[in-house]
Design a protein around this motif. Structure first.
Motif, PDB file in Angstrom:
ATOM      1  N   GLY A 236       0.805  -1.215   0.000  1.00 11.40           N
ATOM      2  CA  GLY A 236       0.000   0.000   0.000  1.00 11.40           C
ATOM      3  C   GLY A 236       0.839   1.266   0.000  1.00 11.40           C
ATOM      4  O   GLY A 236       2.072   1.226  -0.039  1.00 11.40           O
ATOM      5  N   PRO A 237       0.179   2.428   0.029  1.00  8.52           N
ATOM      6  CA  PRO A 237       0.883   3.718   0.041  1.00  8.52           C
ATOM      7  C   PRO A 237       1.898   3.790   1.177  1.00  8.52           C
ATOM      8  O   PRO A 237       1.662   3.271   2.269  1.00  8.52           O
ATOM      9  N   GLY A 238       2.998   4.479   0.891  1.00  8.32           N
ATOM     10  CA  GLY A 238       4.087   4.550   1.850  1.00  8.32           C
ATOM     11  C   GLY A 238       3.996   5.735   2.786  1.00  8.32           C
ATOM     12  O   GLY A 238       2.918   6.263   3.063  1.00  8.32           O
ATOM     13  N   PHE A 239       5.177   6.186   3.246  1.00 13.33           N
ATOM     14  CA  PHE A 239       5.242   7.200   4.290  1.00 13.33           C
ATOM     15  C   PHE A 239       4.608   8.521   3.859  1.00 13.33           C
ATOM     16  O   PHE A 239       4.127   9.284   4.698  1.00 13.33           O
ATOM     17  N   SER A 240       4.586   8.805   2.571  1.00 11.54           N
ATOM     18  CA  SER A 240       4.024  10.072   2.094  1.00 11.54           C
ATOM     19  C   SER A 240       2.501  10.064   2.031  1.00 11.54           C
ATOM     20  O   SER A 240       1.893  11.066   1.650  1.00 11.54           O
ATOM     21  N   CYS A 241       1.874   8.953   2.413  1.00 10.43           N
ATOM     22  CA  CYS A 241       0.412   8.826   2.319  1.00 10.43           C
ATOM     23  C   CYS A 241      -0.272   9.891   3.169  1.00 10.43           C
ATOM     24  O   CYS A 241      -0.038   9.983   4.377  1.00 10.43           O
ATOM     25  N   PRO A 242      -1.152  10.708   2.576  1.00  9.41           N
ATOM     26  CA  PRO A 242      -1.888  11.712   3.345  1.00  9.41           C
ATOM     27  C   PRO A 242      -3.148  11.113   3.966  1.00  9.41           C
ATOM     28  O   PRO A 242      -3.449   9.927   3.799  1.00  9.41           O
ATOM     29  N   PHE A 243      -3.890  11.941   4.656  1.00 11.33           N
ATOM     30  CA  PHE A 243      -5.234  11.597   5.097  1.00 11.33           C
ATOM     31  C   PHE A 243      -6.135  11.897   3.897  1.00 11.33           C
ATOM     32  O   PHE A 243      -6.462  13.041   3.621  1.00 11.33           O
ATOM     33  N   LEU A 244      -6.502  10.866   3.150  1.00 14.00           N
ATOM     34  CA  LEU A 244      -7.158  11.035   1.851  1.00 14.00           C
ATOM     35  C   LEU A 244      -8.675  10.956   1.980  1.00 14.00           C
ATOM     36  O   LEU A 244      -9.210  10.017   2.576  1.00 14.00           O
ATOM     37  N   ILE A 245      -9.355  11.958   1.412  1.00 12.73           N
ATOM     38  CA  ILE A 245     -10.814  11.976   1.352  1.00 12.73           C
ATOM     39  C   ILE A 245     -11.210  11.799  -0.111  1.00 12.73           C
ATOM     40  O   ILE A 245     -10.980  12.670  -0.949  1.00 12.73           O
ATOM     41  N   ASP A 246     -11.788  10.673  -0.435  1.00  8.51           N
ATOM     42  CA  ASP A 246     -12.110  10.323  -1.816  1.00  8.51           C
ATOM     43  C   ASP A 246     -13.321  11.109  -2.323  1.00  8.51           C
ATOM     44  O   ASP A 246     -14.103  11.673  -1.544  1.00  8.51           O
ATOM     45  N   THR A 247     -13.487  11.124  -3.627  1.00  7.98           N
ATOM     46  CA  THR A 247     -14.663  11.758  -4.227  1.00  7.98           C
ATOM     47  C   THR A 247     -15.956  11.117  -3.735  1.00  7.98           C
ATOM     48  O   THR A 247     -17.002  11.757  -3.685  1.00  7.98           O
ATOM     49  N   SER A 248     -15.891   9.864  -3.337  1.00  6.98           N
ATOM     50  CA  SER A 248     -17.065   9.125  -2.868  1.00  6.98           C
ATOM     51  C   SER A 248     -17.415   9.423  -1.419  1.00  6.98           C
ATOM     52  O   SER A 248     -18.493   9.048  -0.951  1.00  6.98           O
ATOM     53  N   GLY A 249     -16.498  10.059  -0.688  1.00 10.41           N
ATOM     54  CA  GLY A 249     -16.683  10.277   0.735  1.00 10.41           C
ATOM     55  C   GLY A 249     -15.938   9.283   1.595  1.00 10.41           C
ATOM     56  O   GLY A 249     -15.789   9.494   2.814  1.00 10.41           O
ATOM     57  N   ALA A 250     -15.449   8.193   1.011  1.00  9.56           N
ATOM     58  CA  ALA A 250     -14.616   7.257   1.763  1.00  9.56           C
ATOM     59  C   ALA A 250     -13.281   7.931   2.097  1.00  9.56           C
ATOM     60  O   ALA A 250     -12.809   8.797   1.356  1.00  9.56           O
ATOM     61  N   TYR A 251     -12.680   7.524   3.207  1.00  6.78           N
ATOM     62  CA  TYR A 251     -11.406   8.125   3.614  1.00  6.78           C
ATOM     63  C   TYR A 251     -10.480   7.055   4.180  1.00  6.78           C
ATOM     64  O   TYR A 251     -10.924   5.975   4.607  1.00  6.78           O
ATOM     65  N   PHE A 252      -9.198   7.355   4.187  1.00  8.13           N
ATOM     66  CA  PHE A 252      -8.234   6.488   4.860  1.00  8.13           C
ATOM     67  C   PHE A 252      -6.970   7.280   5.149  1.00  8.13           C
ATOM     68  O   PHE A 252      -6.716   8.346   4.576  1.00  8.13           O
ATOM     69  N   ARG A 253      -6.166   6.734   6.052  1.00  2.13           N
ATOM     70  CA  ARG A 253      -4.850   7.278   6.357  1.00  2.13           C
ATOM     71  C   ARG A 253      -3.940   6.140   6.795  1.00  2.13           C
ATOM     72  O   ARG A 253      -4.403   5.031   7.101  1.00  2.13           O
ATOM     73  N   ARG A 254      -2.657   6.442   6.824  1.00  3.08           N
ATOM     74  CA  ARG A 254      -1.696   5.489   7.373  1.00  3.08           C
ATOM     75  C   ARG A 254      -1.953   5.288   8.862  1.00  3.08           C
ATOM     76  O   ARG A 254      -2.418   6.189   9.561  1.00  3.08           O
ATOM     77  N   ASP A 255      -1.584   4.121   9.366  1.00  6.19           N
ATOM     78  CA  ASP A 255      -1.605   3.859  10.800  1.00  6.19           C
ATOM     79  C   ASP A 255      -0.250   3.265  11.165  1.00  6.19           C
ATOM     80  O   ASP A 255      -0.080   2.052  11.207  1.00  6.19           O
TER      81      ASP A 255
END
Length: 460
Positions: A310-329
Motif C-alpha cells: 500500500g501507500p508509503g510514508f508520504s500517504c496523506p489523510f485522503l478523502i475520496d470523491t465518494s466520501g470514503a477516507y483512509f490514512r496510514r496507521d
C-alpha cells in the motif's frame, strides 16, 4: 459496627471479582461497597458536564485565563471514566485547515498552533514532555468534475484565512502519489501545513493532567437532573418565567441510587453526542428548553486493515470523491478509514456494535478503485464511535438563550477533537471575560437555530 462491616464488604467484593472472569477479573468493575472514586463537592463555581477533550479543554482554559491558583472552583463530571464509549479516543485523530466555514478554518488554525506549542500550554513541571505523535502528512481532498468548482472556491477561502493549501491537477496528483488511480478526479486540494493526525488519548490526558494541576476537580457520575430558579416563581403567584438560572446540578453516582446536589454558578454542557439529551433532564422547564438543542448521536465505524504494497510514508489523510477516507496507521503497511453512510441508512446509535458488511460491501470497493493495491488488503479490526451531529454539522457554542448561566460546547459533528483547544478557549472567555477575544464565534451560537444554517461542506 462500621469496623465489622468494612472487612465484610471487602471480602464480598473480592469473591465477586474472582467469580466474574468475563469482566476481566473485575479490573474494570466496582462492586457494591467498592471505591467509586471521589464524590462530587457540594459546591462549585463552574460545573462542566462531559469529560471528553472539549470539556477538559474548557476546564483548563477557565483556570488558565483566571490566573489564580485557588480562585474559581471548577468541577468536571464524566459518566464514563474508562472512556470506552468516548468520541475523543474512538476518533481517527485528524486535524486540518480544509473547511468551508471561516469559523472552522480559524479554529483549526488556532488548534494547530496550540498543538505545535503544546508543552508551553499543557506541560506540567517535573513530568515528562508531551508527545502527541503528530504525523504532518496533510489532508488530500479529491473532487470529481462536478465538484471541482466548489472545491476550488473553498480553497480560495481557506487561503484568504491564511491556510496553506495547494490545488493539484490529476497529473500532479499522479506524480506525487503514484499509487493512486486519478482517472475520475478533476482536482485535489492538499494541505501543506498544520494538517495530519495525532494520538487523541494523549491530548485528552494532557488537558486533564494540566487542568488538575491547576486545581480543577473531577468525579465519575452522570448528571440526570437540575434545580432552577424557575421553581421559585410558580403560578398562581405569577406567570411562567421567560428565563431561569440553574441552581443545582444532580450528579448520580455510578452503580448507585445516590445522587449529590452540587450548587453552582455556571454550567457548561460539553456532553458531546448526548448534549441534547442532557437538556431534557429532570428539573429543566420544558418551555425554557424549546426549541430543543439540535444535537443527536450518530454512529460511525472506523476500520483497520493491512496492505503490504500500500501507500508509503508520504500517504496523506485522503478523502475520496465518494466520501470514503483512509490514512496510514504507523509505517508497517497498516491503515485505517471508513465512510459516513447516506442519511437514509444511518445505523442505530443505541450501541457501538460494528457492521462489518458495511466495509466489505460499501467501503472496500471504493478504496480499491482509488488505490488498486487495496484489492489485496487484509482486514484487521474495527470499532465504532459517535459523532455529535447537528442540523448544519457545526458546533454549538455560547450561552443558552433562556437558561442564563448555561453555556454550550458541543455538536461538532466529527471535528470536536481538532477544534477542542479553540472551542474550550472561546467558551472560557465568555465565562471569565463575558466576550469572545481570541476568535469571534458568535455565528456558532444557539441563535442560528431560528435562521439560516451555516452549512459546512467539509464534514467527512
Amino acid at each position: 459496627m462500621g469496623l465489622e462491616l468494612g472487612p465484610a464488604l471487602t471480602n464480598v467484593a473480592q469473591t465477586l471479582r474472582n467469580q466474574l472472569p468475563a469482566l476481566g477479573g473485575g479490573g474494570g468493575w466496582t462492586p457494591p461497597g467498592g471505591s467509586l472514586g471521589p464524590r462530587p463537592p457540594e459546591e462549585a463555581d463552574v460545573v462542566v458536564v462531559g469529560g471528553g477533550v472539549v470539556g477538559w479543554s474548557v476546564a483548563f482554559w477557565l483556570k488558565a485565563l483566571e490566573g489564580r491558583r485557588h480562585g474559581m472552583r471548577v468541577l468536571v463530571v464524566e459518566r464514563d471514566p474508562t472512556y470506552s464509549r468516548a468520541s475523543t479516543v474512538l476518533s481517527a485523530g485528524g486535524i486540518r485547515q480544509q473547511f468551508s466555514l471561516p469559523e472552522n478554518i480559524r479554529m483549526s488554525r488556532f488548534s494547530a498552533d496550540f498543538l505545535r506549542n503544546i508543552n508551553e500550554h499543557l506541560g506540567v513541571p517535573n513530568e515528562p514532555p508531551i508527545d502527541i505523535q503528530f504525523q504532518p502528512s496533510g489532508y488530500l481532498f479529491l473532487a470529481s468534475p462536478e465538484d471541482a468548482a466548489r472545491l476550488e472556491a473553498t480553497v480560495q477561502l481557506q487561503r484568504e484565512e491564511g491556510a496553506q493549501v495547494a490545488l493539484l491537477s490529476p497529473s500532479q496528483l499522479q506524480a506525487k502519489f503514484p499509487w493512486m488511480d486519478t482517472r475520475d478526479v478533476a482536482v485535489g486540494s492538499y494541505g501543506l501545513e498544520g494538517e495530519g493526525w495525532f494520538d487523541p488519548w494523549t491530548l485528552l490526558n494532557a488537558f486533564r493532567r494540566k487542568a488538575t494541576s491547576l486545581g480543577v476537580q473531577s468525579c465519575s457520575g452522570e448528571v440526570r437532573g437540575f434545580v432552577t430558579s424557575a421553581e421559585d416563581v410558580m403560578p398562581p403567584q405569577g406567570p411562567a418565567p421567560r428565563s431561569a438560572r440553574i441552581k443545582y446540578v444532580h450528579v448520580h453516582m455510578p452503580d448507585s441510587l445516590e445522587y449529590q446536589p452540587v450548587a453552582c454558578a455556571i454550567v457548561v454542557n460539553a456532553a458531546g453526542a448526548w448534549a441534547g439529551e442532557l437538556l431534557r433532564a429532570e428539573g429543566l422547564p420544558g418551555g425554557l428548553c424549546h426549541p430543543p438543542l439540535p444535537i443527536q448521536p450518530r454512529k460511525r465505524y472506523i476500520f483497520s486493515w493491512h496492505c503490504h504494497d500500500g501507500p508509503g510514508f508520504s500517504c496523506p489523510f485522503l478523502i475520496d470523491t465518494s466520501g470514503a477516507y483512509f490514512r496510514r496507521d504507523g509505517i508497517a503497511g497498516n491503515y485505517l478509514g471508513g465512510m459516513s453512510p447516506p442519511e437514509e441508512e444511518e445505523p442505530d446509535p443505541g450501541d457501538l456494535s460494528v457492521d462489518h458488511d458495511f466495509f466489505q460491501e460499501r467501503v472496500w470497493p471504493l478504496l480499491a478503485r482509488r488505490v488498486p493495491t487495496f484489492e489485496c488488503l487484509r482486514p484487521r479490526g474495527a470499532w465504532a464511535g459517535y459523532y455529535d451531529h447537528t442540523f448544519d454539522r457545526n458546533g454549538v457554542l455560547g450561552p443558552h438563550p433562556r437558561l442564563e448561566n448555561l453555556f454550550l460546547a458541543a455538536g461538532f459533528s466529527g471535528h470536536g477533537l481538532q477544534h477542542a483547544p479553540a472551542a474550550g478557549r472561546a467558551v472560557a472567555e465568555l465565562v471569565v471575560k463575558g466576550r469572545y477575544e481570541s476568535l469571534d464565534l458568535q455565528r456558532l451560537g444557539w441563535g442560528r437555530r431560528g435562521g439560516e444554517p451555516l452549512e459546512e461542506g467539509g464534514v467527512v
